[in-house]
Write an enzyme that holds these catalytic residues in place. Structure first.
Site, PDB file in Angstrom:
ATOM      1  N   ARG A 125       3.443  -7.492   6.184  1.00 16.41           N
ATOM      2  CA  ARG A 125       3.029  -8.340   7.291  1.00 16.41           C
ATOM      3  C   ARG A 125       1.732  -9.080   6.992  1.00 16.41           C
ATOM      4  NH1 ARG A 125       4.118  -4.760  12.795  1.00 16.41           N
ATOM      5  NH2 ARG A 125       6.363  -5.125  12.905  1.00 16.41           N
ATOM      6  N   TYR A 164      10.109   7.605  15.992  1.00 15.50           N
ATOM      7  CA  TYR A 164      10.071   7.549  14.520  1.00 15.50           C
ATOM      8  C   TYR A 164      11.213   8.367  13.911  1.00 15.50           C
ATOM      9  CZ  TYR A 164       8.041   7.863   9.809  1.00 15.50           C
ATOM     10  OH  TYR A 164       7.825   7.795   8.439  1.00 15.50           O
ATOM     11  N   GLY A 176       7.699   0.257   7.481  1.00 13.63           N
ATOM     12  CA  GLY A 176       7.873   1.076   8.675  1.00 13.63           C
ATOM     13  C   GLY A 176       6.561   1.244   9.425  1.00 13.63           C
ATOM     14  N   ARG A 205       0.842  -1.200   0.000  1.00 11.21           N
ATOM     15  CA  ARG A 205       0.000   0.000   0.000  1.00 11.21           C
ATOM     16  C   ARG A 205       0.873   1.244   0.000  1.00 11.21           C
ATOM     17  NH1 ARG A 205      -0.716   2.003   5.394  1.00 11.21           N
ATOM     18  NH2 ARG A 205       0.307   0.674   6.942  1.00 11.21           N
ATOM     19  N   GLY A 206       0.245   2.392  -0.234  1.00  8.99           N
ATOM     20  CA  GLY A 206       0.909   3.677  -0.125  1.00  8.99           C
ATOM     21  C   GLY A 206       2.147   3.813  -0.983  1.00  8.99           C
ATOM     22  N   ASP A 238       7.553 -10.435   8.252  1.00 13.38           N
ATOM     23  CA  ASP A 238       7.726  -9.447   9.304  1.00 13.38           C
ATOM     24  C   ASP A 238       9.221  -9.176   9.421  1.00 13.38           C
ATOM     25  OD1 ASP A 238       7.996  -8.013  11.645  1.00 13.38           O
ATOM     26  OD2 ASP A 238       6.630  -9.269  12.815  1.00 13.38           O
TER      27      ASP A 238
END
Length: 241
Positions: free
Chosen positions: A41, A147, A84, A19-20, A55
């Site tokens: 994951r 982060y 991340g 995704r993204g 993972d």
């Protein structure tokens, strides 16, 4: 398109590619004709990619994923370490798990991937390692101590790898996106979006495809003499810092 359009297909691994930003990167390499493997994951990959559940905090899972990729596509020639997570909260409220889980995924996971990919790249005497960091790792952000630290660490890692592996024609670089149009930013209120855009000289978010373009360029022949670099894709927010 980059210079690889007419070259032989390469074995490419994109982590967090379901995704993204990761999905856009995987799709960009597929469009160039490369053999792309995607890990996440939960699974899920663009059509044409090898879909693997992995993972990155689990060394055995990383080893299994590389074994499957090597069997299907050959040794990984381009690694894009994108997987991340965030656990945002102010430092006085940040738990040990908030800290360790983010650092383990974002930084240690990327180390684990780079170390394993480097084995095949050293034998091939070529390779591209690209870490997806963040403008937050360069500028800092309240509520994101964990982060920001993990993303800043990728810069030091890339530059150390650039020095270690450069003699074998292996480059190591960092792409540092700013605010990007993704599911994560879509949930922000209009006022929040307006405030964010006001900080960005270009006055808008990045498209995921714009981040992907920087990544595919770093993997292209045209970027063969670029290593240890941090490429900001942030609309001028960080001004290179």
């Amino acid at each position: 398109m980059t210079e690889n359009t007419t070259a032989a297909p390469r074995s490419v691994l994109v982590t967090g590619g379901n995704r993204g930003i990761g999905l856009a990167i995987a799709e960009a390499f597929l469009a160039e004709g490369d053999r792309v493997a995607v890990t996440s994951r939960s699974g899920g990959a663009p059509e044409g990619a090898l879909d693997l559940v992995c993972d990155v905090t689990d060394p055995d899972a990383v080893e299994r994923a590389f074994a499957e990729i090597e069997a299907a596509h050959g040794p990984v020639e381009v690694l894009v370490a994108n997987a991340g997570i965030t656990r945002d909260t102010l430092v006085l409220r940040m738990s040990e798990d908030d800290w360790s889980s983010v650092v383990e995924t974002n930084l240690t996971g990327s180390f684990r991937l780079a170390k394993r990919a480097a084995k095949g790249m050293l034998r091939l005497r070529r390779g591209r390692i690209i870490f997806i960091s963040s403008v937050v790792g360069l500028l800092g952000s309240a509520g994101q101590v964990n982060y920001a630290a993990s993303k800043a660490g990728l810069v030091g890692m890339a530059r150390s790898l650039a020095r270690e592996l450069g003699s074998r024609s292996i480059t190591a670089n960092v792409v540092a996106p700013g605010f990007v149009e993704t599911d994560m930013t879509a949930v922000l209120s209009d006022d929040q979006k307006k405030a964010i855009k006001a900080q960005v000289p270009l006055g808008r978010y990045a498209a995921t495809s714009e981040v992907a373009s920087a990544v595919t360029w770093l993997a292209s022949d045209g970027a063969g003499y670029v290593t240890g670099a941090v490429i900001p894709v942030d609309g001028g927010l960080g001004m290179g810092h």
